[in-house]
Write a protein that holds these residues in place. Sequence first.
Motif, PDB file in Angstrom:
ATOM      1  N   THR A  27       7.510 -17.889  -7.370  1.00  9.32           N
ATOM      2  CA  THR A  27       7.438 -18.549  -6.064  1.00  9.32           C
ATOM      3  C   THR A  27       6.599 -19.828  -6.182  1.00  9.32           C
ATOM      4  O   THR A  27       5.507 -19.822  -6.768  1.00  9.32           O
ATOM      5  CB  THR A  27       6.804 -17.635  -5.013  1.00  9.32           C
ATOM      6  N   THR A  44      11.276 -20.077  -3.238  1.00 11.14           N
ATOM      7  CA  THR A  44      11.680 -19.225  -4.352  1.00 11.14           C
ATOM      8  C   THR A  44      12.306 -20.071  -5.446  1.00 11.14           C
ATOM      9  O   THR A  44      13.126 -20.962  -5.190  1.00 11.14           O
ATOM     10  CB  THR A  44      12.682 -18.158  -3.888  1.00 11.14           C
ATOM     11  N   LEU A  63       4.287 -22.294  -4.327  1.00 14.30           N
ATOM     12  CA  LEU A  63       3.457 -22.382  -3.125  1.00 14.30           C
ATOM     13  C   LEU A  63       3.064 -23.836  -2.906  1.00 14.30           C
ATOM     14  O   LEU A  63       2.538 -24.488  -3.809  1.00 14.30           O
ATOM     15  CB  LEU A  63       2.202 -21.523  -3.274  1.00 14.30           C
ATOM     16  N   GLU A 118       0.839 -24.006   4.745  1.00  9.23           N
ATOM     17  CA  GLU A 118       1.275 -23.579   3.417  1.00  9.23           C
ATOM     18  C   GLU A 118       2.685 -22.987   3.512  1.00  9.23           C
ATOM     19  O   GLU A 118       2.988 -22.245   4.442  1.00  9.23           O
ATOM     20  CB  GLU A 118       0.303 -22.542   2.849  1.00  9.23           C
ATOM     21  N   GLU A 162       6.180 -21.340   1.080  1.00 15.87           N
ATOM     22  CA  GLU A 162       6.605 -20.762  -0.187  1.00 15.87           C
ATOM     23  C   GLU A 162       8.081 -21.082  -0.429  1.00 15.87           C
ATOM     24  O   GLU A 162       8.890 -21.077   0.498  1.00 15.87           O
ATOM     25  CB  GLU A 162       6.418 -19.244  -0.170  1.00 15.87           C
TER      26      GLU A 162
END
Length: 379
Positions: A316, A355, A318, A351, A353
């Motif tokens: 992931t 993939t 971030l 923030e 995420e």
Amino acid sequence: MVKKTILLLIFSIALLNAVSAEVWFNTQPKSVYSFGDNIEISVSVSQTREQLAIELFCENQSKTIFLKYLTEETTIEFSQPLTPSFLGGLKGNCKLIANYDTITESSNFKISDEIIVKAEIETRDYAPGEEIKIKGNAEKENTQLLNGFFETIFENLTVSGEIKNGKFETNFTFPEDITAGSYLIKIKAYDKENEEIANTGETGLNINIKQIPKNIDIALNTQSIKPGNNLKFKILLYDQSGNTIQEEASFLINDDKGNSFVKGLTKINEDRSFYVEKALPFGYYKIKAYSSGLYGERQFYAEENEEAEFKVMNGTLLMKNIGNVKYNKAVQVKIGSVIEIINTELEIGEEKEFTIAAPDGNYDIEVTTPSNKTQQVTV
């Protein structure tokens, strides 16, 4: 009988002529004379028909002050003014020497051009712009009170006045911007004889000028700073002449709403630094300083900082906005030889995420921003 009388008379006359003529001082000089005094001289001789010479002898120098062939006088009295022009440098330990076939010396005495000056002040410590009052007295070495003049000399300032019956007073004001420290005030006294300076003397007064804080300032290494860097500063305290004073100071840093978020103590002229956080809101800030009853401030500007932080964990990506404005940029993600472009918007502190999809294996992942900042991670 007559013949014997004549022989006796001739013998007496011859005996009388064989006796040397004598000279002596009827009065001795005073112990000390100052320039401008009169020295009274009285001498007597035992017989006439000789030349009388009187010399003033001082410190291996001499000068004839009387020269006369005496025909009838057996006592000579006269007065000699001891003016600078007459003495021509004669002074110190002196005596009179009378030469009249025989030599006779007077008692020793001193001729002096010295004035003894004394002065007093109320205190030794003064502030800039303060008045100083000086009182004093002056007398010649012959103990006579001086009637003359004085000069008070301080740096480039000279104040003159009269001395009457041995006393004088004067005053002046120190400049507002005078440098702090120790000083010497000179006081000169003198009198005149026929428009030429005769007796002189001087004394000195040691004083101290206080160091008074007058201005405080803050020196910054920059007026505008990019977050993520140190703002360097130091507090400066100046006295009346613009010199730095070594003291302590307090400071605080305020935002544009007056909120304080940094406070501290420091020494004057000591280097300090303040780390500007990357997320510190952009805008104007003030550093305020206090010392010795004085207040000063300086303004600086925290620039806009559009910056994100990238991390890869467990497949992931971030992304976090660590700047102080909205992050609205596309980033390039390179996984091995595969390149992906991610368009994202992040609010301050937000923030997200993402993939990462790739075949099994170990890869070098590079995340590059439009400013060509690259972060490389191996997964």
